[in-house]
Write a protein that holds these residues in place. Sequence first.
Motif, PDB file in Angstrom:
ATOM      1  N   PHE A 309      18.772  45.652  15.746  1.00 25.29           N
ATOM      2  CA  PHE A 309      18.243  46.062  14.442  1.00 25.29           C
ATOM      3  C   PHE A 309      18.416  47.573  14.236  1.00 25.29           C
ATOM      4  N   LEU A 310      18.102  48.342  15.270  1.00 25.04           N
ATOM      5  CA  LEU A 310      18.236  49.797  15.150  1.00 25.04           C
ATOM      6  C   LEU A 310      19.704  50.186  14.988  1.00 25.04           C
ATOM      7  N   GLU A 312      22.059  48.414  13.602  1.00 23.42           N
ATOM      8  CA  GLU A 312      22.434  48.092  12.216  1.00 23.42           C
ATOM      9  C   GLU A 312      21.972  49.183  11.259  1.00 23.42           C
ATOM     10  N   ASN A 313      20.939  49.911  11.673  1.00 27.16           N
ATOM     11  CA  ASN A 313      20.423  50.999  10.855  1.00 27.16           C
ATOM     12  C   ASN A 313      20.871  52.366  11.364  1.00 27.16           C
ATOM     13  N   ASP A 314      21.999  52.376  12.086  1.00 25.51           N
ATOM     14  CA  ASP A 314      22.622  53.629  12.540  1.00 25.51           C
ATOM     15  C   ASP A 314      21.783  54.424  13.533  1.00 25.51           C
ATOM     16  N   TYR A 366      12.686  58.852  10.342  1.00 23.88           N
ATOM     17  CA  TYR A 366      13.531  57.710   9.981  1.00 23.88           C
ATOM     18  C   TYR A 366      13.504  56.636  11.084  1.00 23.88           C
ATOM     19  N   LYS A 370      12.010  52.748  10.895  1.00 23.22           N
ATOM     20  CA  LYS A 370      12.811  51.559  11.185  1.00 23.22           C
ATOM     21  C   LYS A 370      12.148  50.691  12.257  1.00 23.22           C
ATOM     22  N   GLU A 373       9.506  48.919  10.463  1.00 27.86           N
ATOM     23  CA  GLU A 373      10.098  47.882   9.612  1.00 27.86           C
ATOM     24  C   GLU A 373      10.429  46.639  10.441  1.00 27.86           C
TER      25      GLU A 373
END
Length: 381
Positions: A309-310, A312-314, A366, A370, A373
């Motif tokens: 997941f992380l 995918e969020n760069d 940020y 995430k 999230e």
Amino acid sequence: MIQFNVPPYAGPEMEYLEKAAAVNHRISGDGEFTKKCRQFIEERTGTAACLLTTSGTSALEMASHLTRIERGEEVIMPSYTFCSTADAFVLRGAVPVFVDIRPDTMNIDEKLIEDAITDKTRGIAVVHYAGVSCEMDTITEIARRHGLFVVEDAAQAVMASYKGKPLGTIGDFGCYSFHETKNYSMGEGGALLIRDAGRVEDAEILREKGTNRSKFFRGQIDKYTWVDYGSSYLPSELNAAYLAAQFEVADRINKARLARWAQYYEELQPLADEGRIELPTVPAECQHNAHMFYIKAADLAERTKLISFLRENDILSVSHYIPLHTAPAGKKYCCFHGEDRFTTRESERLLRLPMFYSLTEEQVDYICDKVKEFYGKHACV
Ligand SMILES: *Cc1c(COP(=O)(O)O)cnc(C)c1O
């Protein structure tokens, strides 16, 4: 993309490299910059002597040789560590005997050490994981009672302390790493800290190919010769020049890292309060150095999902340390004493978030958003 690690860069590194090469005309070891680094560590820590080495691994190897541990003798250490802690002793034919870790600090469980002592035990190698000290009063006391040496793998613990004592200065030998992933770097490099002044000469000989060249350079003898076995553990001036630049702003680097660490801790606290994740524990007697920021997920499956997941969020996050007793070489050369209650289980839950000198407040914000999230999406069952 937020990298997991960016090597520290303070500013004057290139100017110092140029000075070493074009002004000092000294790119081999033990010139101006090596001396500066050595003095910095000696002044900051109060150790009897510090010798700069080519890596943290070679500092550990030097420590192992200097203990004169012999084939078949045992050294107690955690299995949850980098392979170099064990390698250093395996190279001498000694046997690493692993004991379990404490789940709170991920450090060797001091209460399990005494039970692992046999008539072959010569020493204890502790690892200060994440720059958080092991319970050194207890460990030092056990070592004293049984006549054992203590080697501190303080690769991650530069500028950290236990009850006010700098890590790396408590045991017989302390080993620092200045690899690019560590708080202060010279690319590849490390340092050996020697507690007792009486052992410095042996260490210098070991580091200089078994010769008494260090004495010769100081003008104490008029020619040097091969006096014992040894190797080459001294780094180039080019690497030392890079490190010297960072030591000049060591406090600034330390402060910046501690600030990001505290920010992570504060922003993720609500998730910990809800019981979704665990945050690192720093016992009251330990001053850490923000070497890493980790969280613990529920289990391996959840951690795997969180890492993707992380990504995918760069955001690059990593797991690490497959316990050594489960690795092929660990099975061949080492043994585990007692029960593995926490080593494997906790290592599978642990996740390291980005942590480096130039990491910004906005980036940590940020990353924490995430992580929150992710846990918002994967509702508790
Ligand atoms: C980084 C590290 C080492 C090895 O240091 P190098 O400089 O890469 O050889 C050894 N032990 C621990 C715990 C480390 O984190």
